[in-house]
Motif scaffolding. Structure first.
Motif, PDB file in Angstrom:
ATOM      1  N   GLY A  41       0.860  -1.178   0.000  1.00 54.47           N
ATOM      2  CA  GLY A  41       0.000   0.000   0.000  1.00 54.47           C
ATOM      3  C   GLY A  41       0.890   1.220   0.000  1.00 54.47           C
ATOM      4  N   GLY A  42       0.400   2.317  -0.605  1.00 51.49           N
ATOM      5  CA  GLY A  42       1.236   3.490  -0.844  1.00 51.49           C
ATOM      6  C   GLY A  42       2.065   3.946   0.334  1.00 51.49           C
ATOM      7  N   GLY A  43       1.409   4.372   1.413  1.00 50.64           N
ATOM      8  CA  GLY A  43       2.146   4.907   2.549  1.00 50.64           C
ATOM      9  C   GLY A  43       3.026   3.894   3.236  1.00 50.64           C
ATOM     10  N   VAL A  44       2.578   2.641   3.300  1.00 47.43           N
ATOM     11  CA  VAL A  44       3.397   1.581   3.895  1.00 47.43           C
ATOM     12  C   VAL A  44       4.702   1.431   3.124  1.00 47.43           C
ATOM     13  N   ASN A  45       4.602   1.413   1.791  1.00 49.51           N
ATOM     14  CA  ASN A  45       5.808   1.309   0.970  1.00 49.51           C
ATOM     15  C   ASN A  45       6.710   2.529   1.132  1.00 49.51           C
ATOM     16  N   ILE A 166       1.825  16.001   1.523  1.00 46.79           N
ATOM     17  CA  ILE A 166       2.278  15.492   0.235  1.00 46.79           C
ATOM     18  C   ILE A 166       1.260  14.459  -0.233  1.00 46.79           C
ATOM     19  N   VAL A 167       0.684  14.673  -1.416  1.00 47.87           N
ATOM     20  CA  VAL A 167      -0.397  13.820  -1.913  1.00 47.87           C
ATOM     21  C   VAL A 167       0.052  13.100  -3.176  1.00 47.87           C
ATOM     22  N   ASP A 168      -0.082  11.765  -3.150  1.00 41.49           N
ATOM     23  CA  ASP A 168       0.201  10.938  -4.327  1.00 41.49           C
ATOM     24  C   ASP A 168      -0.998  10.027  -4.521  1.00 41.49           C
ATOM     25  N   THR A 169      -1.926  10.440  -5.371  1.00 41.25           N
ATOM     26  CA  THR A 169      -3.151   9.679  -5.555  1.00 41.25           C
ATOM     27  C   THR A 169      -3.523   9.693  -7.026  1.00 41.25           C
ATOM     28  N   SER A 170      -4.729   9.265  -7.353  1.00 37.08           N
ATOM     29  CA  SER A 170      -5.116   9.154  -8.754  1.00 37.08           C
ATOM     30  C   SER A 170      -6.620   9.306  -8.890  1.00 37.08           C
ATOM     31  N   GLY A 171      -7.084   9.295 -10.126  1.00 35.44           N
ATOM     32  CA  GLY A 171      -8.513   9.304 -10.405  1.00 35.44           C
ATOM     33  C   GLY A 171      -9.226  10.532  -9.889  1.00 35.44           C
ATOM     34  N   ALA A 172     -10.430  10.313  -9.360  1.00 27.91           N
ATOM     35  CA  ALA A 172     -11.248  11.415  -8.870  1.00 27.91           C
ATOM     36  C   ALA A 172     -10.590  12.149  -7.718  1.00 27.91           C
ATOM     37  N   LEU A 186       2.603  19.437  -1.737  1.00 25.53           N
ATOM     38  CA  LEU A 186       3.095  18.806  -2.961  1.00 25.53           C
ATOM     39  C   LEU A 186       2.045  17.875  -3.518  1.00 25.53           C
ATOM     40  N   LEU A 187       1.860  17.907  -4.819  1.00 24.51           N
ATOM     41  CA  LEU A 187       0.975  16.986  -5.521  1.00 24.51           C
ATOM     42  C   LEU A 187       1.798  16.249  -6.562  1.00 24.51           C
ATOM     43  N   ARG A 188       1.732  14.910  -6.537  1.00 22.86           N
ATOM     44  CA  ARG A 188       2.488  14.103  -7.496  1.00 22.86           C
ATOM     45  C   ARG A 188       1.536  13.295  -8.354  1.00 22.86           C
ATOM     46  N   MET A 189       1.894  13.143  -9.625  1.00 24.36           N
ATOM     47  CA  MET A 189       1.108  12.338 -10.555  1.00 24.36           C
ATOM     48  C   MET A 189       2.036  11.788 -11.633  1.00 24.36           C
ATOM     49  N   ASP A 190       1.532  10.829 -12.429  1.00 23.42           N
ATOM     50  CA  ASP A 190       2.344  10.353 -13.542  1.00 23.42           C
ATOM     51  C   ASP A 190       1.920  11.069 -14.823  1.00 23.42           C
ATOM     52  N   ALA A 191       2.634  10.800 -15.900  1.00 22.47           N
ATOM     53  CA  ALA A 191       2.416  11.522 -17.151  1.00 22.47           C
ATOM     54  C   ALA A 191       1.027  11.291 -17.708  1.00 22.47           C
ATOM     55  N   GLU A 192       0.516  10.079 -17.612  1.00 24.39           N
ATOM     56  CA  GLU A 192      -0.821   9.776 -18.117  1.00 24.39           C
ATOM     57  C   GLU A 192      -1.875  10.550 -17.334  1.00 24.39           C
ATOM     58  N   GLU A 193      -1.719  10.592 -16.017  1.00 29.21           N
ATOM     59  CA  GLU A 193      -2.660  11.337 -15.190  1.00 29.21           C
ATOM     60  C   GLU A 193      -2.601  12.836 -15.496  1.00 29.21           C
ATOM     61  N   ALA A 194      -1.380  13.345 -15.702  1.00 27.95           N
ATOM     62  CA  ALA A 194      -1.223  14.762 -16.032  1.00 27.95           C
ATOM     63  C   ALA A 194      -1.907  15.084 -17.358  1.00 27.95           C
ATOM     64  N   ALA A 195      -1.739  14.223 -18.341  1.00 26.43           N
ATOM     65  CA  ALA A 195      -2.377  14.447 -19.641  1.00 26.43           C
ATOM     66  C   ALA A 195      -3.889  14.417 -19.509  1.00 26.43           C
ATOM     67  N   GLY A 196      -4.397  13.534 -18.650  1.00 28.58           N
ATOM     68  CA  GLY A 196      -5.833  13.464 -18.430  1.00 28.58           C
ATOM     69  C   GLY A 196      -6.376  14.746 -17.816  1.00 28.58           C
ATOM     70  N   LEU A 197      -5.649  15.294 -16.853  1.00 31.73           N
ATOM     71  CA  LEU A 197      -6.070  16.556 -16.244  1.00 31.73           C
ATOM     72  C   LEU A 197      -5.965  17.710 -17.229  1.00 31.73           C
ATOM     73  N   ALA A 198      -4.898  17.696 -18.028  1.00 30.00           N
ATOM     74  CA  ALA A 198      -4.679  18.782 -18.979  1.00 30.00           C
ATOM     75  C   ALA A 198      -5.641  18.721 -20.162  1.00 30.00           C
ATOM     76  N   GLY A 199      -6.145  17.531 -20.454  1.00 34.28           N
ATOM     77  CA  GLY A 199      -7.016  17.357 -21.609  1.00 34.28           C
ATOM     78  C   GLY A 199      -6.261  17.336 -22.920  1.00 34.28           C
ATOM     79  N   ARG A 200      -4.955  17.057 -22.856  1.00 39.13           N
ATOM     80  CA  ARG A 200      -4.136  17.006 -24.069  1.00 39.13           C
ATOM     81  C   ARG A 200      -2.859  16.228 -23.762  1.00 39.13           C
ATOM     82  N   GLU A 201      -2.185  15.798 -24.797  1.00 32.31           N
ATOM     83  CA  GLU A 201      -0.918  15.110 -24.630  1.00 32.31           C
ATOM     84  C   GLU A 201       0.164  16.112 -24.205  1.00 32.31           C
ATOM     85  N   LEU A 202       1.000  15.691 -23.279  1.00 29.04           N
ATOM     86  CA  LEU A 202       2.126  16.526 -22.823  1.00 29.04           C
ATOM     87  C   LEU A 202       3.399  15.843 -23.298  1.00 29.04           C
ATOM     88  N   THR A 203       3.677  15.992 -24.577  1.00 28.31           N
ATOM     89  CA  THR A 203       4.732  15.209 -25.220  1.00 28.31           C
ATOM     90  C   THR A 203       6.122  15.630 -24.773  1.00 28.31           C
TER      91      THR A 203
END
Length: 315
Positions: A41-45, A166-172, A186-203
């Motif tokens: 689980g996230g915090g345990v790891n 510091i927040v590392d989560t996903s989805g809603a 701090l907010l952390r996300m991966d590239a796919e999540e960032a693109a989803g929020l942005a509504g466009r590819e972040l190449t």
């Protein structure tokens, strides 16, 4: 080495079980290797990875049933300080299988028990009481029944003290924090999540940096990190944007790599590193975790070698 206090939060932990077979195929019994079993689980790891580098943290973990007791026993056995919250049902398990023929990994993740409003409110009380000046890391998925606004509610509770969230989560849950105004450090996300929020590819890196900076400007967080996989990690804050190269290592398993990144970044800040060097420590820990099998996390000697060779550039 002195460090600020770190409190990790895992609402939806799991007993991680990992094994391997010659080939994954349907309708037959698959003879597996002896499993590796770890508390997960996230915090345990994050707490486990912090301990690898001699750091200190306290893990707030929601646990229930025999599986939850097993996780508690494993954490105590390795001397990890823990505050247990009674979960409303049995703690889940997750299962990872490596197909040796294709060298691919299959990961099966269960949902966890259903939480009520009372369960959610009680967890916020426990975390707020345990938080000290330093950092609180909320990492991993929310259990069923816990609303997307949980991180925002926790951030509000923590504004009464000196702990940065510091927040590392996903989805809603990620979308709710990204909408801003919650005082998250701090907010952390991966590239796919960032693109989803942005509504466009972040190449390009510049695209990612600009989007992360826009979230900072909008008040989503004081700093935003986007993990770009093999292209490294980018952080944007009021002081500008930085990129940390991903180390070129042989990837054995990616399980726990994201959590190890969060552990390294948080520990770096807690030890007084600059944000860019903390970014480099996070990247080193993530790469080192990719070098280990199954649910094993990073090794200190690998982290130290990779951190010494870090490549950080301003964007």
């Amino acid at each position: 080495m002195t460090q600020a206090p770190i409190l990790t939060v895992t609402l939806n932990p799991a007993l991680d079980i990992s094994t391997a077979v010659d080939h994954v195929r349907p309708d037959v019994k698959l003879r597996c290797d002896a499993p590796a079993i770890d508390p997960g689980g996230g915090g345990v790891n994050v707490s486990r990875a912090i301990a690898v580098l001699g750091g200190e943290s306290t893990a707030v973990v929601a646990l229930g049933g025999p599986v939850g007791q097993h996780i508690a026993d494993m954490l105590r056995a390795v001397g990890l300080p823990m505050i247990a919250i009674q979960a409303p049902g049995d703690t889940r398990q997750s299962f990872a299988v490596i197909d040796r023929e294709s060298r691919q990994q299959y990961r099966f993740v269960m949902p966890g028990p259903e939480w009520s409003k009372a369960d959610t409110d009680r967890s916020l009380d426990v975390i707020a009481k345990a938080a000290r000046a330093g950092f609180v890391v909320l990492s991993g998925s929310n259990p069923p029944g816990v609303g997307a606004e949980y991180a925002a509610r926790l951030a509000e509770r923590l504004t009464r003290g000196d702990a940065g969230l510091i927040v590392d989560t996903s989805g809603a849950a990620l979308k709710a924090v990204a909408e801003g105004g919650h005082g998250v450090a701090l907010l952390r996300m991966d590239a796919e999540e960032a693109a989803g929020l942005a509504g466009r590819e972040l190449t390009a890196r510049a695209d990612t940096a600009a989007f992360a900076a826009s979230l900072v400007a909008a008040g989503a967080a004081q700093a935003v990190i986007v993990a770009r996989g093999g292209d490294g990690n980018i952080i944007a804050s009021g002081g500008g944007a930085w990129h940390a190269e991903a180390a070129k290592v042989e990837v054995v398993s990616k399980v726990g790599a994201g959590d190890s990144f969060v552990a390294g970044f948080t520990l770096g800040l807690a030890r007084g590193h600059s944000p860019q060097d903390a970014l480099g420590l996070g990247a080193a820990m993530a790469s080192a975790t990719c070098m280990t099998p199954a649910t094993e996390l990073c090794r200190a000697e690998d982290v130290e070698r990779l951190f010494a060779a870090r490549v950080i550039s301003r964007l």
